[in-house]
Design an enzyme around this catalytic site. Structure first.
Site, mmCIF file in Angstrom:
data_model
loop_
_atom_site.group_PDB
_atom_site.id
_atom_site.type_symbol
_atom_site.label_atom_id
_atom_site.label_comp_id
_atom_site.label_asym_id
_atom_site.label_seq_id
_atom_site.Cartn_x
_atom_site.Cartn_y
_atom_site.Cartn_z
ATOM 1 N N ARG A 15 -5.355 -26.172 -13.834
ATOM 2 C CA ARG A 15 -5.220 -25.362 -15.041
ATOM 3 C C ARG A 15 -5.300 -23.871 -14.693
ATOM 4 N NH1 ARG A 15 -9.943 -28.183 -18.431
ATOM 5 N NH2 ARG A 15 -10.771 -28.328 -16.309
ATOM 6 N N LYS A 75 -12.621 -23.132 -15.035
ATOM 7 C CA LYS A 75 -13.842 -23.768 -14.540
ATOM 8 C C LYS A 75 -14.867 -22.726 -14.118
ATOM 9 C CE LYS A 75 -14.681 -27.413 -14.412
ATOM 10 N NZ LYS A 75 -15.333 -28.163 -15.515
ATOM 11 N N TYR A 94 -15.590 -21.743 -18.824
ATOM 12 C CA TYR A 94 -16.578 -22.815 -18.913
ATOM 13 C C TYR A 94 -17.641 -22.577 -17.847
ATOM 14 C CZ TYR A 94 -13.443 -25.608 -21.858
ATOM 15 O OH TYR A 94 -12.648 -26.063 -22.886
ATOM 16 N N HIS A 96 -21.243 -24.531 -18.092
ATOM 17 C CA HIS A 96 -22.066 -25.751 -17.978
ATOM 18 C C HIS A 96 -23.267 -25.488 -17.066
ATOM 19 C CE1 HIS A 96 -19.009 -28.056 -20.102
ATOM 20 N NE2 HIS A 96 -18.091 -27.583 -19.272
ATOM 21 N N GLU A 118 -18.131 -23.403 -23.681
ATOM 22 C CA GLU A 118 -18.685 -24.638 -24.252
ATOM 23 C C GLU A 118 -19.798 -24.420 -25.257
ATOM 24 O OE1 GLU A 118 -21.156 -23.956 -20.531
ATOM 25 O OE2 GLU A 118 -19.038 -23.789 -21.078
ATOM 26 N N ASP A 270 -19.905 -33.075 -16.662
ATOM 27 C CA ASP A 270 -20.033 -31.613 -16.582
ATOM 28 C C ASP A 270 -21.426 -31.140 -16.987
ATOM 29 O OD1 ASP A 270 -17.714 -30.578 -15.533
ATOM 30 O OD2 ASP A 270 -16.675 -30.491 -17.443
#
Length: 372
Positions: A15, A75, A94, A96, A118, A270
């Site tokens: 991505r 990511k 993101y 996490h 997120e 994740d």
């Protein structure tokens, strides 16, 4: 603002953080966009697509991190990327953080302002930047689980929909949120017999009203979960606690009660995973076996369908990217309390209470960080 988008370097992550349309919108509002050469190729976007949108192309990630005021990714930044972050720089991606103390420490030490997709919320209590990838991951989960169930991959050799005279697969989905709903819908569409477990009675009523007898719902007590797992050919973990580590809902001891060769698909990996035996895997080596149970725990499942995922994510993130670029991160967060919920790290401090609790570290709220 100068917005930079590097190539993703996590294994098998195809991505890209900005689509050409997002770049065009940003440039049209007076911002500068720099893409790393080849950043969009995995999602089917060429450097010429970005040039046509008005973006500049840089040869290396180092150039982008050195010059851009805001870094937009997909990511979490890998160790080599975290070393390039600098004080005052904005990171929007993101993260996490709850199950990742090393990343958290690096981001805290960088002095950067880190906003996590997120934990951004909306007025309905949803997670608008997580939802598109949750939809993709949920729809992928039965597909990946069906592949894992194939005998050649170590599974039970069970066909999801069965055939006339032979029962279909028994699929258990733990969690009836966005991931779980999409997983159940696709698994039922493949012909499986599906049970969704959740603790929210309103959510189960919603699922029953919308989907009727396509799948059944079950209140998620520990006993009901244990019984359902015992009967399952496939268990899909779809539980999320925003910002926090996922709860462990299936223990290693319970694996011995499952059917040999049953498949576990942990979409919550994740956030640390909701099975005690879960550990992150990659698209290159997606499955492993524990006590005869096959585990599929790829930490970036939507990366497998990179074009669909990039377009879906770009639709959701673009308004926030433009707001941050146009107003600066602080004013954008002051104007939008839902964006402010995404603030995870700022000026060397954790600024999300759930993240702090998950890591056992001191944290302040986003409101405190904003001086409210």
């Amino acid at each position: 603002m100068h917005i930079g988008c590097p190539t993703e370097i996590k294994p098998q992550e195809f991505r890209v953080g900005l689509t050409p349309n997002a770049a065009r919108e940003a440039v049209g509002q007076g911002h500068k966009v720099t893409m790393q050469a080849g950043a969009g190729l995995g999602a089917g976007f060429t450097d010429d697509d970005y040039r046509a949108a008005g973006a500049a192309i840089a040869d290396s990630a180092e150039e982008i991190f050195a010059s851009a005021e805001m870094i937009v990714k997909v990511k979490e930044p890998q160790a080599v990327e975290r070393r390039m972050l600098r004080e005052g720089q904005i990171l929007f991606t993101y993260l996490h953080l709850a199950p990742d103390p090393e990343q958290t420490e690096d981001l805290v030490n960088s002095g950067a302002t880190c906003i996590a997709y997120e934990t951004v919320t909306d007025r309905n209590g949803g997670l608008p930047l997580l939802a598109p990838m949750s939809e993709v991951a949920g729809r992928l989960a039965p597909q990946m689980g069906a592949w894992t169930l194939q005998k050649a991959n170590g599974g039970r050799g069970v066909l999801m929909g069965g055939v006339p005279g032979v029962n279909p697969a028994n699929v258990v989905v733990i969690g009836g949120g966005v991931v779980g709903t999409h997983a159940a819908k696709i698994a039922a569409g493949m012909g499986a017999r599906v049970t969704v477990l959740d603790k929210s009675l309103p959510r189960m009523r919603y699922l029953d009203d919308v989907f009727g007898d396509q799948f059944r719902t079950l209140y998620a007590t520990a006993g009901a979960t244990a019984d359902a797992v015992t009967q399952a050919d496939m268990v899909i973990g779809a539980v999320l606690v925003p910002g926090a580590a996922a709860p462990k809902l299936v223990t290693r001891e319970q694996l011995s009660t499952m059917k040999p060769g049953a498949a576990i698909v942990d979409v919550a990996i994740d956030q640390g995973g909701c099975f005690e035996t879960s550990k992150p895997t990659t698209h290159e080596n997606p499955i492993y076996e524990v006590d005869g149970i096959m585990h599929y725990c790829v930490a970036n499942m939507p990366g497998a369908v990179a074009r669909t995922s990039t377009l879906a994510l770009g639709n959701a993130t673009m308004p926030f990217v433009l707001a941050i670029a146009g107003k600066g991160w602080k004013q954008a967060c002051l104007d939008d309390p839902h964006l402010a919920e995404g603030l995870n790290v700022h000026q060397g401090r954790i600024t999300n209470l759930a993240v702090g609790e998950g890591l056992g570290r001191e944290a302040i709220s986003a409101a405190q960080a904003l001086g409210r």
